[in-house]
Structure formats: C-alpha cells, structure tokens
Write a protein that holds these residues in place. Structure first.
Motif, PDB file in Angstrom:
ATOM      1  N   ALA A   1       0.560   0.851   6.533  1.00 18.60           N
ATOM      2  CA  ALA A   1      -0.701   0.894   7.044  1.00 18.60           C
ATOM      3  C   ALA A   1      -1.041   0.670   8.369  1.00 18.60           C
ATOM      4  CB  ALA A   1      -1.683   0.356   5.958  1.00 18.60           C
ATOM      5  N   GLY A   2      -1.252   1.264   9.624  1.00 19.41           N
ATOM      6  CA  GLY A   2      -1.459   0.999  10.886  1.00 19.41           C
ATOM      7  C   GLY A   2      -0.196   0.309  11.293  1.00 19.41           C
ATOM      8  N   ASN A   3       1.126   1.006  10.918  1.00 20.87           N
ATOM      9  CA  ASN A   3       2.496   0.583  11.443  1.00 20.87           C
ATOM     10  C   ASN A   3       2.681  -0.680  10.802  1.00 20.87           C
ATOM     11  OD1 ASN A   3       2.853   2.912  12.990  1.00 20.87           O
ATOM     12  ND2 ASN A   3       1.630   2.156  14.781  1.00 20.87           N
ATOM     13  N   GLN A   4       2.010  -1.220   9.841  1.00 17.20           N
ATOM     14  CA  GLN A   4       2.466  -2.639   9.432  1.00 17.20           C
ATOM     15  C   GLN A   4       2.826  -2.297   7.821  1.00 17.20           C
ATOM     16  OE1 GLN A   4      -0.776  -5.225   9.540  1.00 17.20           O
ATOM     17  NE2 GLN A   4      -0.057  -5.899  11.958  1.00 17.20           N
ATOM     18  N   LEU A   5       4.065  -3.074   7.473  1.00 18.21           N
ATOM     19  CA  LEU A   5       4.578  -2.757   6.008  1.00 18.21           C
ATOM     20  C   LEU A   5       3.540  -3.477   5.151  1.00 18.21           C
ATOM     21  CD1 LEU A   5       6.647  -1.869   4.024  1.00 18.21           C
ATOM     22  CD2 LEU A   5       7.975  -3.866   4.596  1.00 18.21           C
ATOM     23  N   LYS A   6       2.874  -2.906   4.202  1.00 18.45           N
ATOM     24  CA  LYS A   6       1.889  -3.355   3.255  1.00 18.45           C
ATOM     25  C   LYS A   6       2.531  -3.291   1.860  1.00 18.45           C
ATOM     26  CE  LYS A   6      -1.500  -4.011   6.253  1.00 18.45           C
ATOM     27  NZ  LYS A   6      -1.755  -5.397   6.494  1.00 18.45           N
TER      28      LYS A   6
ATOM     29  N   LEU B   1      -3.778   0.237  -1.745  1.00 17.21           N
ATOM     30  CA  LEU B   1      -3.813  -0.321  -0.477  1.00 17.21           C
ATOM     31  C   LEU B   1      -5.406  -0.390   0.061  1.00 17.21           C
ATOM     32  CD1 LEU B   1      -0.885   0.890  -0.171  1.00 17.21           C
ATOM     33  CD2 LEU B   1      -1.226   0.832   2.251  1.00 17.21           C
ATOM     34  N   ASN B   2      -5.778  -1.568   0.269  1.00 17.50           N
ATOM     35  CA  ASN B   2      -7.219  -1.789   0.582  1.00 17.50           C
ATOM     36  C   ASN B   2      -7.381  -2.156   1.847  1.00 17.50           C
ATOM     37  OD1 ASN B   2      -8.438  -1.812  -2.124  1.00 17.50           O
ATOM     38  ND2 ASN B   2      -6.986  -3.715  -2.371  1.00 17.50           N
ATOM     39  N   ASN B   3      -8.898  -2.109   2.524  1.00 21.67           N
ATOM     40  CA  ASN B   3      -9.229  -2.047   3.905  1.00 21.67           C
ATOM     41  C   ASN B   3      -8.191  -1.656   4.861  1.00 21.67           C
ATOM     42  OD1 ASN B   3     -11.132  -4.185   3.110  1.00 21.67           O
ATOM     43  ND2 ASN B   3      -9.288  -5.620   2.838  1.00 21.67           N
ATOM     44  N   VAL B   4      -8.218  -0.109   4.571  1.00 24.80           N
ATOM     45  CA  VAL B   4      -7.248   0.706   5.335  1.00 24.80           C
ATOM     46  C   VAL B   4      -7.768   1.762   6.044  1.00 24.80           C
ATOM     47  CG1 VAL B   4      -5.223   0.228   4.057  1.00 24.80           C
ATOM     48  CG2 VAL B   4      -6.705   2.218   3.394  1.00 24.80           C
ATOM     49  N   LYS B   5      -9.219   1.853   6.049  1.00 25.35           N
ATOM     50  CA  LYS B   5     -10.237   2.823   6.553  1.00 25.35           C
ATOM     51  C   LYS B   5      -9.784   3.287   8.102  1.00 25.35           C
ATOM     52  CE  LYS B   5     -14.797   4.831   6.789  1.00 25.35           C
ATOM     53  NZ  LYS B   5     -16.269   4.717   6.243  1.00 25.35           N
ATOM     54  N   ASN B   6      -9.523   4.648   8.494  1.00 23.54           N
ATOM     55  CA  ASN B   6      -9.036   4.969   9.597  1.00 23.54           C
ATOM     56  C   ASN B   6      -7.799   4.599  10.067  1.00 23.54           C
ATOM     57  OD1 ASN B   6     -11.605   6.363  10.026  1.00 23.54           O
ATOM     58  ND2 ASN B   6     -12.572   4.620  10.743  1.00 23.54           N
ATOM     59  N   LYS B   7      -6.917   3.968   9.356  1.00 23.74           N
ATOM     60  CA  LYS B   7      -5.438   3.562   9.603  1.00 23.74           C
ATOM     61  C   LYS B   7      -4.556   4.884   9.225  1.00 23.74           C
ATOM     62  CE  LYS B   7      -6.200  -1.297   9.514  1.00 23.74           C
ATOM     63  NZ  LYS B   7      -5.745  -2.567   8.644  1.00 23.74           N
TER      64      LYS B   7
ATOM     65  N   LYS C   1       1.628   5.493   6.052  1.00 23.89           N
ATOM     66  CA  LYS C   1       3.004   6.219   6.075  1.00 23.89           C
ATOM     67  C   LYS C   1       3.898   5.916   5.027  1.00 23.89           C
ATOM     68  CE  LYS C   1       6.446   4.987   8.985  1.00 23.89           C
ATOM     69  NZ  LYS C   1       7.421   4.943  10.125  1.00 23.89           N
ATOM     70  N   VAL C   2       4.469   6.915   4.114  1.00 24.90           N
ATOM     71  CA  VAL C   2       5.311   6.385   3.131  1.00 24.90           C
ATOM     72  C   VAL C   2       6.800   6.817   3.702  1.00 24.90           C
ATOM     73  CG1 VAL C   2       5.787   6.870   0.769  1.00 24.90           C
ATOM     74  CG2 VAL C   2       3.509   6.882   1.458  1.00 24.90           C
ATOM     75  N   GLU C   3       7.459   5.966   3.295  1.00 28.40           N
ATOM     76  CA  GLU C   3       8.967   6.072   3.813  1.00 28.40           C
ATOM     77  C   GLU C   3       9.817   5.908   2.719  1.00 28.40           C
ATOM     78  OE1 GLU C   3      11.884   4.337   7.512  1.00 28.40           O
ATOM     79  OE2 GLU C   3      10.972   2.964   5.864  1.00 28.40           O
ATOM     80  N   ILE C   4      10.550   7.038   2.200  1.00 28.85           N
ATOM     81  CA  ILE C   4      11.449   7.008   1.007  1.00 28.85           C
ATOM     82  C   ILE C   4      12.881   6.783   1.375  1.00 28.85           C
ATOM     83  CG2 ILE C   4      11.927   8.079  -1.210  1.00 28.85           C
ATOM     84  CD1 ILE C   4       9.163   9.405  -0.644  1.00 28.85           C
TER      85      ILE C   4
END
Length: 250
Positions: free
Chosen positions: A95-100, A118-124, A127-130
């Motif tokens: 979320a926002g380029n940070q691993l959460k 994920l919480n507190n991510v509005k407007n972020k 990205k899901v990387e598999i």
C-alpha cells in the motif's frame, strides 16, 4: 465662549458614536459567518462494496503475477484463491509502495482461498505481487481486491468519447447500494444537439436534449438497479464530445 464649548462637545460625541458604531458593525460581521460556511453533505460515505480489481492467471518461476488498483476507501480486502498447480508461492501486498501484508501458499496439490485486510489505505495504490518460489511447478490463481467506491461507471472511470452525426453511445452502470445515483454528463467539445436518455430496465428515468449552448446535465435519480445512459447525436454535420460520470450518493 460657552457656545463654542457646546459645539466642540457635540462634535466629539458624534465622532465617538460613529467610531463605536463601526466597531460594533465589524464585530457583528465576524460573529455570524455560519450561514455561508455550513455544509450539510455526509463526508463519511465511502461508497458501495465492489470488486476494485480482479485477475485470473498462472505464475511461473521467472514471471511474478501482479494486480493493482487505487483504494477509494479506508479499508480493502485482498483475496487470493489457489485454483491449481503445486508451487510454493508468496504473495506480497503493498500500500503506497510499502509492504503491508504477506500470504504464503506452501507447495502441494490443493486448493484454498486466503485473505488479508488493509486499513487506512484511502487514495493509496494497492499492489499485489504473486511470486512463484518453485522452479518446475506452477501456481494458478484468482486474485481480487475488494473495497468501497462511489463511482459506478465501468472500470470506475469517466466515460469519454466523440459522437458523429446520428451516432449514439450506451453506458451501463453498476448498482447503487443506496438506491440513489447522481449522473453528470458534460459536453467537452462540438456543437451538435444531442439527446440524453437514462433508463432503469425498460423504465425511462430521464429524457432531455443538449441544446447547442448547453454544456452540462446533472441529475439525482432513484434507481434500485444499474442504469443505462444513452447519448444520441441528432445533428447531421456537427459532433458531440462527451464525458459521463455516475456516482452512488446518500
């Protein structure tokens, strides 16, 4: 002498009264700004539950799979369903380029679904990387990012385009969970007269004409299902460039 003194007193009293009156006026002006700033809109409404992004795929050892979107609410849920393959796989969620968050699927021939919130991510950006950790095995999956959004148009984006004479455009929206929809259609170019029709099933909710000098139509409609927005250029030689948005409102 006495008359002069009386005149001076009167002038002084008048001047004092005028200054005090101006001060009171200014104070009153500052004390009552409420009517011009009051906003009755509900700013806590984040929209309706929907799938923000989804993807089916197969991940090999050298090519990770990706799924991205932008969150429009404070909370989103990432869901990964393993549908086939044997590879051990790690799912990194940013979320926002940070691993959460992280999900691990151990190697083996089994099918399961795992989720992370994920919480507190509005407007972020989400990205899901598999990442397949195996050399010879694959990982088949269905991935979804679920959250809330007020936008009801396809892909949650404004629909834009250019209608030539006698051509038409149909746009179908998602269902509004509140039963209310705001539709905004803008002329972004051209001078053609154009009809705007809005349907819920076979029922006509709105029927209007964009005259040559009209640039925006803005409606609030009650609808218990998705609606169809139809534009038709009724001119011969002129064009109608448009931008269509539809939002869930309370």
């Amino acid at each position: 002498m006495k008359n002069k003194l009386n005149i001076l007193v009167a002038v002084f009293a008048f001047f004092t009264f005028s200054v005090n009156a101006q001060v009171i006026k200014k104070v009153k002006k500052r004390v009552h700004p409420i009517s011009s700033t009051t906003n009755n809109s509900n700013t806590t409404f984040e929209g309706c539950d929907m799938t923000l992004a989804s993807k089916d795929g197969v991940v090999y050892s050298i090519n990770p799979g990706y799924l991205t979107t932008v969150a429009r609410s404070n909370k989103v849920t990432v869901s990964i369903k393993k549908t086939g393959g044997r590879a051990k796989t790690i799912v990194n969620i940013y979320a926002g380029n940070q691993l959460k968050k992280r999900i691990i699927f151990e190697n083996g021939d089994y099918k399961t679904t795992k989720q992370r919130v994920l919480n507190n991510v509005k407007n972020k950006k989400i990205k899901v990387e598999i990442v397949n950790q195996s050399v010879g095995n694959t990982f088949k999956y269905t991935a979804k990012i679920n959250g809330k959004d007020i936008r009801l148009t396809p892909d949650r984006k404004a629909v834009t385009g250019n209608l030539g004479g006698q051509f038409e455009k149909n746009v179908r929206t998602r269902y509004s969970c509140t039963g209310k929809v705001r539709v905004i259609v803008k002329r972004t170019g051209g001078t053609a007269r154009t009809t705007l029709l809005i349907f819920e099933g076979t029922k006509t909710l709105k029927s209007v004409i964009f005259e040559r000098n009209q640039n925006t139509k803005n409606f609030i409609l009650n609808a218990n299902s998705g609606i169809k927005i139809k534009l038709k250029n009724i001119s011969i030689g002129n064009v109608f460039k448009y931008k269509i948005n539809a939002y869930a409102i309370q």
